[in-house]
Design an enzyme around this catalytic site. Structure first.
Site, short mmCIF file in Angstrom:
data_model
loop_
_atom_site.label_atom_id
_atom_site.label_comp_id
_atom_site.label_asym_id
_atom_site.label_seq_id
_atom_site.Cartn_x
_atom_site.Cartn_y
_atom_site.Cartn_z
CB SER A 11 71.44 61.46 108.69
OG SER A 11 72.20 60.81 109.61
NE ARG A 65 77.30 67.89 111.70
CZ ARG A 65 76.09 67.56 111.64
NH1 ARG A 65 75.94 66.79 110.50
NH2 ARG A 65 75.16 67.98 112.21
CE LYS A 119 67.78 65.20 112.74
NZ LYS A 119 69.02 64.40 113.12
#
Ligand code: PNS
Length: 160
Positions: A129, A91, A41
């Site tokens: 996010s 998730r 990231k």
């Protein structure tokens, strides 16, 4: 004493993270939330120091949770805290595949270090996010995605 680590980038922390933290805090005597660097990231929104501050404000009401930043191997951090459990939220199947691999890597580095996967609560299943950043870009109200301290910080940023 059961000690668990909940690691992540938390850039920014959202309500899905907070849900995992609360549930982990109910399962273990102590939970260390660890703000880490994810090499994949780039272009962070908040510095690790600010992420720690925002997380600390967001979990202030949970007695057995503490927050720190660590720039290194997750397994080393776990050893330094005397923890033998890593908690991760999942998730969907993509998360599961990644976490399954990371669990094996972490156990390979530190035998006995177990990973406990907590399935997302349905209300938070689509939170990430990345999604939060996208919503910020389009001026969506943040209160339904992020804890109050983060929503306030984002409003302050917008006004600046
Ligand atoms: O919130 P994220 O970005 O999905 O969290 C990923 C994170 C930070 C937990 C992962 O990248 C990580 O564990 N980084 C620390 C370095 C490390 O220990 N790597 C080996 C495990 S794959």
């Amino acid at each position: 004493m059961s000690i668990a680590i909940y690691p992540g980038s938390f850039d920014p922390v959202h309500l899905g993270h907070l849900d995992v933290i609360r549930r982990a805090a109910a399962c273990f005597d102590k939970v260390w939330v660890c703000v880490m660097v994810n090499a994949e990231k780039k272009a962070p929104m908040f510095t690790p120091e600010r992420r720690v501050e925002l997380l600390r404000e967001s979990v202030a009401d949970i007695e057995n949770v503490e927050v720190e930043a660590f720039d290194g191997l997750l397994a080393s951090y776990a050893v330094s805290k005397g923890a033998n459990v890593l908690v991760k939220g999942v998730r969907n199947a993509t998360d599961f595949d990644q976490e399954y691999q990371m669990a094996a890597i972490n156990r390979g580095i530190c035998p006995g270090l177990e990973t406990v996967l907590l399935p997302s609560s349905p209300a938070c299943q689509h939170f990430s996010s990345t999604m939060v950043r996208e919503m910020i870009k389009y001026g969506q109200p943040m209160e339904k995605y992020v804890p109050a301290p983060v929503a306030e910080e984002l409003k302050r940023k917008e006004r600046a």
